[in-house]
Design an enzyme around this catalytic site. Structure first.
Site, PDB file in Angstrom:
ATOM      1  N   GLY A  20       0.778  -1.308   0.229  1.00  0.00           N
ATOM      2  CA  GLY A  20      -0.144   0.251  -0.008  1.00  0.00           C
ATOM      3  C   GLY A  20       1.088   1.899  -0.077  1.00  0.00           C
ATOM      4  CB  THR A  21      -0.596   4.733   1.368  1.00  0.00           C
ATOM      5  OG1 THR A  21      -1.135   4.990   0.484  1.00  0.00           O
ATOM      6  CG2 THR A  21       0.381   5.956   1.230  1.00  0.00           C
ATOM      7  CE  LYS A  81       8.448   8.374   7.851  1.00  0.00           C
ATOM      8  NZ  LYS A  81       7.453   9.005   7.174  1.00  0.00           N
ATOM      9  CG  HIS A  99      26.210   8.186  32.170  1.00  0.00           C
ATOM     10  ND1 HIS A  99      25.150   9.506  31.107  1.00  0.00           N
ATOM     11  CD2 HIS A  99      27.324   8.035  32.318  1.00  0.00           C
ATOM     12  CE1 HIS A  99      26.448  10.403  31.263  1.00  0.00           C
ATOM     13  NE2 HIS A  99      27.371   9.703  31.647  1.00  0.00           N
TER      14      HIS A  99
HETATM   15  P1  NAI Z   1      -1.957  16.557   7.538  1.00  0.00           P
HETATM   16  O1  NAI Z   1      -3.417  16.826   8.101  1.00  0.00           O
HETATM   17  O2  NAI Z   1      -0.675  16.082   8.503  1.00  0.00           O
HETATM   18  O3  NAI Z   1      -1.354  18.056   7.178  1.00  0.00           O
HETATM   19  C1  NAI Z   1      -2.160  19.295   6.694  1.00  0.00           C
HETATM   20  C2  NAI Z   1      -1.589  20.695   7.346  1.00  0.00           C
HETATM   21  O4  NAI Z   1      -1.988  21.777   5.816  1.00  0.00           O
HETATM   22  C3  NAI Z   1      -2.219  21.131   7.998  1.00  0.00           C
HETATM   23  O5  NAI Z   1      -0.997  21.370   8.052  1.00  0.00           O
HETATM   24  C4  NAI Z   1      -3.339  22.224   7.748  1.00  0.00           C
HETATM   25  O6  NAI Z   1      -3.485  23.265   7.895  1.00  0.00           O
HETATM   26  C5  NAI Z   1      -2.494  22.539   5.953  1.00  0.00           C
HETATM   27  N1  NAI Z   1      -3.193  23.345   4.990  1.00  0.00           N
HETATM   28  C6  NAI Z   1      -4.929  22.201   4.881  1.00  0.00           C
HETATM   29  N2  NAI Z   1      -4.771  23.384   3.565  1.00  0.00           N
HETATM   30  C7  NAI Z   1      -3.547  24.302   3.259  1.00  0.00           C
HETATM   31  C8  NAI Z   1      -4.090  25.486   2.259  1.00  0.00           C
HETATM   32  N3  NAI Z   1      -4.879  25.481   1.422  1.00  0.00           N
HETATM   33  N4  NAI Z   1      -3.038  26.167   2.463  1.00  0.00           N
HETATM   34  C9  NAI Z   1      -1.818  26.143   3.887  1.00  0.00           C
HETATM   35  N5  NAI Z   1      -2.057  24.936   4.591  1.00  0.00           N
HETATM   36  C10 NAI Z   1      -2.929  23.718   4.423  1.00  0.00           C
HETATM   37  O7  NAI Z   1      -1.620  16.622   6.205  1.00  0.00           O
HETATM   38  P2  NAI Z   1      -0.170  15.712   5.934  1.00  0.00           P
HETATM   39  O8  NAI Z   1       1.198  16.521   6.101  1.00  0.00           O
HETATM   40  O9  NAI Z   1      -0.525  16.088   4.567  1.00  0.00           O
HETATM   41  O10 NAI Z   1      -0.302  14.101   6.538  1.00  0.00           O
HETATM   42  C11 NAI Z   1      -1.699  13.310   5.912  1.00  0.00           C
HETATM   43  C12 NAI Z   1      -1.457  12.312   6.642  1.00  0.00           C
HETATM   44  O11 NAI Z   1      -0.522  11.291   6.897  1.00  0.00           O
HETATM   45  C13 NAI Z   1      -1.805  12.845   8.353  1.00  0.00           C
HETATM   46  O12 NAI Z   1      -2.890  12.631   8.972  1.00  0.00           O
HETATM   47  C14 NAI Z   1      -0.526  12.653   8.875  1.00  0.00           C
HETATM   48  O13 NAI Z   1      -0.394  12.334  10.330  1.00  0.00           O
HETATM   49  C15 NAI Z   1       0.456  10.976   7.992  1.00  0.00           C
HETATM   50  N6  NAI Z   1       1.183  10.989   8.411  1.00  0.00           N
HETATM   51  C16 NAI Z   1       2.268  10.596   9.027  1.00  0.00           C
HETATM   52  C17 NAI Z   1       3.729  11.342   8.719  1.00  0.00           C
HETATM   53  C18 NAI Z   1       4.494  10.557  10.117  1.00  0.00           C
HETATM   54  O14 NAI Z   1       3.669  10.724  11.813  1.00  0.00           O
HETATM   55  N7  NAI Z   1       5.813  10.617  10.509  1.00  0.00           N
HETATM   56  C19 NAI Z   1       4.078  10.787   7.868  1.00  0.00           C
HETATM   57  C20 NAI Z   1       3.360  11.744   7.111  1.00  0.00           C
HETATM   58  C21 NAI Z   1       1.830  11.354   7.224  1.00  0.00           C
END
Ligand code: NAI
Length: 473
Positions: free
Chosen positions: A43-44, A54, A451
């Site tokens: 998947g994704t 990563k 440590h």
């Molecule tokens: P996200 O929901 O975490 O962040 C999207 C950001 O874009 C938010 O801060 C939002 O305010 C902003 N945004 C939305 N529309 C906008 C606009 N038109 N202009 C400017 N800013 C805008 O979504 P993201 O980063 O795309 O990740 C998607 C999903 O994948 C999330 O649920 C995330 O938790 C998960 N993910 C988790 C990772 C991790 O835990 N390492 C890594 C990658 C993804």
């Protein structure tokens, strides 16, 4: 076209972490499992998300280490980057893991069908496209695990080179010299960090007043300051209105409401992920889908149709994380087996963001704890005083722990552990255990950290929370 109906205990739609984990866990319990995947199992997460992202962040880490090697007296001349090699390495890593997942499914006798699946009104699953089109599957239980796709925004049609989402970004063989990242969430911060470490000039345009809004504000502040120090420009409360490419289509000017344009070679759109439910459900299945297209479930992942479950990114109101999908898969299979599973405690799942500095946390932030009416005791310790952090030359960061305040003012049960800094994604485990074991500050503070290690900062913070720190007040 085949027309047979094949029966299984469980029919799963989607072979990402949610789907393949359901399959593997169910098969281990002796259930007969069919899994329908339109692309590749994994998947994704494996092909267009966690793993390739990563891998690129690790490439950035290697480059960063070399850039600072002279601090250790190790002089390296002429550092060059051939990103096509990074891309090949990433593909090799993904391929090995893909073969691993495929092998596990085969070894456990999961029958994998290739194609796009639709749940029909009678609950059977029809494969409507792909190599196995025409097959109909009858499952005593059906599990929806079709995942998510990058969300896009008006005015920024994805072109694959000038305007990209994470899907296209992870296939690049050369990096842009400058980029706008729209959205400062997990994906935006990881990509911005990686690009900056690889030498690109990056501007993050975030619509809200801060980046990483789900994180504790102090942790987000550490990342924001570290990013700025590395030259990443961060514009918050920024509303993008569109962009104007140059004639050759090689650069574009991104328009920001009430602000200056930002001219760049690439725009990375990372504004969240939308559920992939189109065509998944025929009329009359009884499965409830909310106004944003996510599937509504109860705490045991059951949809409104008692024989249909859902796991992973398509589930409404839950974190879109591979490890959450794994946990949900276990809940589903235990439910099917009548083993009365505990629901996933979404407030306390671990989060790990692999930017530089890394972020990791679980449990309530200080603000969320207060919002829920807790009186809290909070302690924090920056990595600056940690000997291992000094040794590795990576001292940006903090550990912050939130505990419930007892009537006598002392710290009681731990509510949240929040970290930013070196290797915190690997360090969170102890904090995750403590919070989920519902340990008190005193109980967790009894544990000894080796440590010199980065984990001592967690231990020191706990000691301080329990009343008396060694190095922290
Ligand atoms: P996200 O929901 O975490 O962040 C999207 C950001 O874009 C938010 O801060 C939002 O305010 C902003 N945004 C939305 N529309 C906008 C606009 N038109 N202009 C400017 N800013 C805008 O979504 P993201 O980063 O795309 O990740 C998607 C999903 O994948 C999330 O649920 C995330 O938790 C998960 N993910 C988790 C990772 C991790 O835990 N390492 C890594 C990658 C993804």
């Amino acid at each position: 076209m085949a027309s047979e109906v094949q029966s299984f205990d469980v029919v799963i739609i989607g072979g990402g972490p949610g789907g393949y984990a359901t399959a593997l866990y169910g098969a281990s319990a002796g259930l007969s499992i069919a899994l329908v995947e339109k692309d590749k199992v994994g998947g994704t997460c494996l092909h267009r998300g966690c793993v390739p992202a990563k891998e690129f962040l690790e490439t950035a880490h290697v480059r960063r280490t070399i850039a600072h090697s002279s601090d250790f007296g190790v002089n390296v001349a002429d550092v060059t980057v051939d990103f096509s090699v990074s891309q090949s390495r990433k593909n090799e890593v993904v391929d090995v893991l893909f073969k691993g997942v495929s092998g596990l499914l085969k070894g456990r006798k999961v029958t994998v069908f290739s194609g796009l699946a639709t749940v029909l009104a009678d609950g059977t699953v029809s494969v409507v496209d792909g190599a196995d089109a025409g097959v109909t599957l009858a499952g005593a239980h059906v599990v929806l695990a079709s995942g998510s796709i990058p969300r896009t925004i008006p005015g920024f049609d994805v072109t694959g080179s000038l305007i990209v989402t994470s899907d296209e970004f992870l296939d690049l063989t050369t990096l842009p010299s400058s980029a706008v990242v729209i959205g400062g969430g997990a994906i935006g911060c990881e990509f911005a960090s990686m690009l900056a470490d690889m030498g690109s000039h990056v501007t993050i345009l975030e619509g809200l007043p801060s980046i990483l809004t789900g994180c504790d504000t102090e942790v987000a502040g550490v990342v924001q300051r570290a990013f700025k120090k590395r030259g990443i420009e961060i514009r918050t409360s920024a509303q993008v209105t569109g962009h104007t490419p140059n004639e050759a289509g090689t650069r574009t000017a991104v328009h920001v409401d009430g602000g200056d344009d930002v001219e760049v070679d690439m725009v990375v759109v990372s504004v969240g992920r939308a559920p992939r439910t189109e065509g998944l459900l025929a009329e009359g299945t009884g499965v409830e889908v909310n106004e944003r297209g996510f599937v509504v479930t109860d705490s045991l992942m059951r949809t409104a149709n008692p024989k249909i479950f859902a796991v992973g990114d398509i589930v409404a109101g839950t974190p879109q994380l591979a490890h959450v999908a794994f946990a949900e898969a276990i809940v589903v299979i235990k439910s099917i087996l009548g083993e009365s599973p505990l629901p996933v405690d979404y407030d306390r799942v671990p989060w790990a963001i692999y930017s530089n500095p890394e972020v990791a946390f679980c449990g309530l932030t200080e603000a969320a704890a207060k919002e829920r009416g807790y009186d809290v005791v909070v302690k924090k310790d920056p990595f600056g005083g940690n000997s291992r952090a000094r040794i590795i030359g990576d001292t940006d960061g903090v550990v912050k722990i939130i505990a419930e305040k007892r009537p006598d003012g002392t710290a009681g049960q731990l509510l949240g552990v929040h970290m930013a800094g070196p290797w915190v994604t690997e360090q969170l485990g102890a904090g995750y255990f403590a919070v989920n074991w519902e340990a008190t500050a005193e109980e967790a503070a009894l544990l000894i950290q080796p440590h010199p290690s980065l984990s001592e900062t967690f231990g020191e913070t706990l000691l301080a929370l329990a009343g008396r720190g060694l190095h922290v007040g």
